[in-house]
Design a protein around this motif. Structure first.
Motif, PDB file in Angstrom:
ATOM      1  N   ILE A 176      -5.774  -7.333  -8.231  1.00  0.00           N
ATOM      2  CA  ILE A 176      -5.838  -6.997  -6.806  1.00  0.00           C
ATOM      3  C   ILE A 176      -7.107  -6.208  -6.522  1.00  0.00           C
ATOM      4  CG2 ILE A 176      -4.759  -5.664  -4.979  1.00  0.00           C
ATOM      5  CD1 ILE A 176      -2.096  -6.281  -6.128  1.00  0.00           C
ATOM      6  N   ILE A 194     -10.046  -7.255  -3.972  1.00  0.00           N
ATOM      7  CA  ILE A 194     -10.398  -6.398  -2.830  1.00  0.00           C
ATOM      8  C   ILE A 194     -11.910  -6.311  -2.722  1.00  0.00           C
ATOM      9  CG2 ILE A 194     -10.449  -4.016  -2.034  1.00  0.00           C
ATOM     10  CD1 ILE A 194      -7.659  -3.652  -2.958  1.00  0.00           C
ATOM     11  N   MET A 230     -10.064  -1.791   3.060  1.00  0.00           N
ATOM     12  CA  MET A 230      -9.476  -2.212   1.790  1.00  0.00           C
ATOM     13  C   MET A 230      -9.845  -1.260   0.662  1.00  0.00           C
ATOM     14  SD  MET A 230      -7.819  -5.141   2.004  1.00  0.00           S
ATOM     15  CE  MET A 230      -8.142  -6.592   1.036  1.00  0.00           C
ATOM     16  N   TYR A 250      -7.419   1.294  -0.610  1.00  0.00           N
ATOM     17  CA  TYR A 250      -6.372   0.896  -1.548  1.00  0.00           C
ATOM     18  C   TYR A 250      -6.892   0.766  -2.947  1.00  0.00           C
ATOM     19  CZ  TYR A 250      -3.528   1.083   2.300  1.00  0.00           C
ATOM     20  OH  TYR A 250      -2.853   1.592   3.357  1.00  0.00           O
ATOM     21  N   THR A 292      -2.009  -3.496   5.144  1.00  0.00           N
ATOM     22  CA  THR A 292      -3.471  -3.562   5.269  1.00  0.00           C
ATOM     23  C   THR A 292      -3.991  -4.940   4.914  1.00  0.00           C
ATOM     24  OG1 THR A 292      -3.524  -1.286   4.594  1.00  0.00           O
ATOM     25  CG2 THR A 292      -5.602  -2.436   4.593  1.00  0.00           C
ATOM     26  N   LEU A 293      -3.370  -5.566   3.922  1.00  0.00           N
ATOM     27  CA  LEU A 293      -3.826  -6.906   3.551  1.00  0.00           C
ATOM     28  C   LEU A 293      -3.590  -7.872   4.702  1.00  0.00           C
ATOM     29  CD1 LEU A 293      -5.019  -8.702   1.410  1.00  0.00           C
ATOM     30  CD2 LEU A 293      -2.801  -8.903   0.361  1.00  0.00           C
ATOM     31  N   LYS A 294      -2.462  -7.665   5.391  1.00  0.00           N
ATOM     32  CA  LYS A 294      -2.195  -8.542   6.537  1.00  0.00           C
ATOM     33  C   LYS A 294      -3.217  -8.295   7.645  1.00  0.00           C
ATOM     34  CE  LYS A 294       2.195  -8.629   7.164  1.00  0.00           C
ATOM     35  NZ  LYS A 294       3.255  -9.507   6.775  1.00  0.00           N
ATOM     36  N   GLU A 309      -6.414  -9.970   6.659  1.00  0.00           N
ATOM     37  CA  GLU A 309      -6.373 -11.413   6.881  1.00  0.00           C
ATOM     38  C   GLU A 309      -6.492 -11.730   8.356  1.00  0.00           C
ATOM     39  OE1 GLU A 309      -2.775 -12.796   4.949  1.00  0.00           O
ATOM     40  OE2 GLU A 309      -4.051 -13.519   3.333  1.00  0.00           O
ATOM     41  N   ASN A 349      -7.239 -14.257  -1.387  1.00  0.00           N
ATOM     42  CA  ASN A 349      -6.251 -13.520  -0.591  1.00  0.00           C
ATOM     43  C   ASN A 349      -4.844 -13.863  -1.029  1.00  0.00           C
ATOM     44  OD1 ASN A 349      -7.724 -11.927   1.084  1.00  0.00           O
ATOM     45  ND2 ASN A 349      -7.830 -13.391   2.758  1.00  0.00           N
ATOM     46  N   MET A 366      -3.817 -12.263  -4.154  1.00  0.00           N
ATOM     47  CA  MET A 366      -3.404 -10.865  -4.007  1.00  0.00           C
ATOM     48  C   MET A 366      -1.933 -10.793  -3.612  1.00  0.00           C
ATOM     49  SD  MET A 366      -6.385  -8.478  -2.519  1.00  0.00           S
ATOM     50  CE  MET A 366      -7.385  -9.423  -1.431  1.00  0.00           C
ATOM     51  N   TRP A 367      -1.515 -11.685  -2.706  1.00  0.00           N
ATOM     52  CA  TRP A 367      -0.095 -11.678  -2.341  1.00  0.00           C
ATOM     53  C   TRP A 367       0.779 -12.005  -3.546  1.00  0.00           C
ATOM     54  CZ3 TRP A 367       1.400  -9.328   1.759  1.00  0.00           C
ATOM     55  CH2 TRP A 367       0.610  -9.347   2.910  1.00  0.00           C
TER      56      TRP A 367
END
Lengths: 403, 196, 167
Positions: free
Chosen positions: A117, A121, A140, A143, A191-193, A196, A271, A274-275
């Motif tokens: 991850i 990032i 990002m 994190y 934050t990832l959302k 995106e 991305n 990462m999920w």
């Protein structure tokens, strides 16, 4: 410099300009050089030069005992050092025939997925910065600090972690580490959302990256690509799925695959990875609750240092400590190749041992090095701005490029 | 084996009310509508709070520099907001990472292209002395090719250490004379490196 | 875990190249073969192009130096068949002073830089390589640093006093 086209026509309209995308350049994330011949904005040809950070890892490794090679592996892909460390430990454990307890495997999976991850990032954030979008990167990176704090709890260091030992971990993960991990799992998805939502449907970003540097699967395979960029072309080769190590076969995760290998696909694949990594970490935490909480290393007194209290009080532990440090333990005289799925691709370790304390020959199969050789042929005919985006989407880490 | 922890699983609210420090006025004579002081002080103050670094990031220390630049540790608070990748417009050359023998001439070229006043900070063990890489291909410290002002040890140094090094550079900048380049000591130093 | 076993692979190879391959072993399940430099390209292209084997992925090319053996320098190829999930390792040994081997760049584009790195570090000359020059070290270096006789540390250092290092 060989390989430059020589223009014989004296017409100034036909002259090509030479641009030195030199070793120091804000767009080269690391030190490697490309001398490009440009026709206006379009690249006619390019010559890559690397080796500006050649630190002779393989030569150093021949002079160090196995446990001292771990800090060297840190500095290969320094954005995701734990993966390199774990890969090396697994290579040595494969050589020595050590079986790892399940808990150690699951802890290793957590650490490796965190590293994946953190590398993605950086890669995706910097890809955004190269297109001019700084905000995503800035949000990002917070994190990344959270991940650093988790590493600090486990091994004491932020970036070049030297995490784990041959045979497991140096200390058990304490409750603070798990608390931080849970907090990370709660706060990072949001934050990832957001990240995106800034990029995935952004008209400008799509115009910059869609259909730029598209690569067919056949070309990618013939250049021995691996990792997210190969998966973006449509080939679902992931070492975690094909040759599972460290109990990855117990986890349920998908391998995201793209379609045409362009920069947009590579961005989306990273991305999605990462999920999937977050999903794997949650599963690992659930599995850890079923395991006894005090195992953090395999029972191999010949290679895993005994705790210091025992060394000072117990004769047997003292002798083991002496033998391990002085290298009196015989190791098998054979060769092993082990590979792990690094953040950039298949990171392989080819270890030829001669029975002593240090390897006879250690070779790192470095994905950045092998992925980068296609850059110069691929950039023929591209616009200069596209070539820059292409370079940052390949995620070439200079330490892994030159070793 | 939990031990008392002092940071960050329950972050506290930042206290920014009385926490902003202002730069101290240098000593001088004030009067109605004028302030007289030593030019060195004023120029030193201005230079120190507006250093433009050139991040010469080669390897792992470069990633720690990235962490120093972003919001958590924020080097921009010290005036280093504008990173200059062009040596002509930079004040401070921050060499972060291992410099190999292949890279040495490039580093020297970048240093020569910088205009006075210029300072050099060697971040990390590799830039200071070659670090763990005592090999045939690594330059054992960048002070073999360029003069260095501040060395920041660490592998990689924590962002706090990089900031500490930056503050040491700031102290140097503030207390130096206006035209360091004309001092005989400095000239001798540059001559020993073969730089005119 | 692969779709065919090492034995089947070995039988197929021995049928195609009788008496030209020797089996070094199967350390950790990876079949390791040794052959000569005359056959290596034929072996590699057979492995790559055969419809059942499909070793289309070149994992790595590297080298090794055994100064005490008769044939000191060995070039080592790792291949991977993605559809069948089988790996294989092929070694070619050559005596020092005559370190030539045909290039694999016609079969895989990826072999280009791998062979340049092997040339740079060991001095193995790949005949037919489009651009065989140093890649990692400085261009004017004359020695090959990964060979065993080359020292790790820079011999020109003057500041490392032997006295302090116990030498």
């Amino acid at each position: 410099m060989q390989n430059h086209p020589v223009y014989t026509d004296n017409d100034p309209q036909n002259e090509l300009s030479t641009l030195n995308l030199g070793p120091t350049h804000p767009a080269t994330h690391g030190v490697f050089q490309n001398v490009l011949q440009l026709d206006g904005e379009r690249i006619v040809s390019g010559v890559s030069t690397i080796g500006y950070i050649h630190r002779a890892f393989e030569k150093i490794a021949e002079h160090r005992p196995f446990y001292q090679i771990t800090p060297l592996t840190d500095r290969l892909n320094y954005c995701s050092s734990p993966i390199n460390n774990m890969g090396w430990h697994m290579t040595v454990e494969k050589l020595l025939g050590i079986e790892m307890p399940k808990r150690v495997d699951y802890l290793r999976v957590i650490v490796m997925e965190l590293a994946r991850i953190s590398d993605h990032i950086v890669c995706n954030g910097v890809l955004g910065v190269d297109t001019g979008a700084f905000t995503g990167f800035l949000y990002m990176m917070e994190y990344r600090e959270a991940i650093y704090e988790i590493y600090e709890e486990v091994c004491g260091s932020r970036l070049t972690t030297n995490i784990g030992r041959i045979g497991g971990f140096e200390r058990n993960f304490n409750t603070i580490a798990f608390d931080k991990l849970r907090k990370f799992l709660k706060t990072f998805p949001k934050t990832l959302k957001e990240f995106e939502s800034l990029f995935n449907r952004n008209r400008i970003f799509i115009d910059r990256t869609r259909d730029v540097a598209a690569v067919t699967a056949e070309d990618a395979l013939s250049y021995s690509w691996s990792g997210p960029i190969l998966r973006a072309t449509g080939v679902d080769y992931d070492v975690r799925a094909m040759n599972p190590y460290s109990s990855y076969e117990d986890f349920e995760f998908e391998v995201p695959v793209g379609t045409n290998g362009d920069v947009y696909n590579r961005f989306l694949v990273r991305n999605e990875e990462m999920w999937q990594s977050l999903r794997i970490i949650e599963q690992a935490l659930a599995k850890l609750e079923k395991e006894p909480t005090d195992i953090f290393h395999a029972d191999v007194p010949d290679f895993y240092l005994p705790p210091k209290e025992e060394v000072y009080n117990n004769m047997e532990a003292l002798i083991y400590h002496f033998k391990i440090v002085m290298g009196e333990v015989p190791t098998p005289t054979t060769e092993v190749y082990h590979s792990v799925e690094g953040a950039n691709g298949e990171l392989g370790f080819y270890l030829v041992n001669d029975g002593g304390r240090s390897p006879y020959r250690l070779h790192f199969r470095r994905p950045s090095f092998i992925n980068y050789q296609m850059y110069a042929p691929m950039s023929r005919g591209m616009l200069l701005s596209d070539a820059i985006i292409n370079m940052s989407s390949l995620n070439v880490i200079a330490g892994e490029l030159d070793a | 084996m939990a031990r008392p922890v002092r940071f960050n699983i329950h972050p506290i609210q930042a206290d920014t009310k009385d926490n902003i420090s202002l730069a101290n006025m240098p000593e001088g004579y004030t009067g109605e509508g004028f302030f007289a002081t030593n030019l060195n002080n004023v120029v030193g103050l201005a230079r120190k709070n507006s250093l433009w670094p050139l991040p010469f990031a080669t390897s792992c220390c470069g990633i720690e520099f990235m962490a120093t630049m972003v919001s958590h540790y924020d080097l921009a608070r010290f005036g280093a907001e504008r990173l200059s990748f062009s040596p002509r417009q930079a004040d401070l050359l921050m060499v972060m990472g291992t410099i190999s023998k292949k890279m040495g001439p490039v580093l020297r070229q970048v240093y020569l292209q910088m205009a006075e006043p210029r300072w050099v900070m060697a971040v990390g063990a590799c830039a200071s002395s070659g670090g763990i890489f005592d090999t045939y291909s690594v330059l054992q410290g960048i002070d073999e090719v360029i003069p260095v002002d501040v060395y920041v040890p660490g592998c990689p140094p924590r962002p706090e250490a990089i900031i500490d090094g930056f503050m040491a550079i700031q102290k140097l900048v503030q207390t130096e004379t206006l035209r360091r380049r004309s001092e005989p000591q400095y000239q001798k130093l540059l001559a020993s490196y073969g730089i005119q | 875990m692969g779709k065919f076993s090492n034995e089947e692979l070995l039988n197929k190879l021995n049928a195609e190249f009788p008496e030209q391959l020797t089996v070094v072993g199967e350390p950790f399940g990876l079949l390791t073969l040794e052959t000569g430099r005359e056959n290596i390209i034929a072996v590699l292209s057979y492995l790559k192009n055969d419809a059942a084997l499909q070793f289309i992925y070149l994992t790595d090319i590297t080298a090794i130096h055994y100064p005490e053996e008769e044939k000191q320098i060995g070039v080592i190829y790792h291949l991977h068949s993605l559809v069948n999930n089988v790996r294989v390792r092929i070694k070619v040994f050559m005596a020092d002073g005559d370190v030539h081997i045909p290039t694999a760049t016609e079969l895989w584009n990826g072999a280009n830089w791998m062979e340049r790195e092997t040339y740079d570090l060991f001095g193995v000359i790949f005949d037919g390589h489009p651009d065989l020059r140093r890649i990692l070290n400085v261009d004017d270096m004359t020695a090959f640093p990964m060979r065993k006789e080359f020292p790790l540390e820079d011999p020109n250092r003057v500041d490392k006093k032997d006295y302090f290092f116990g030498r």
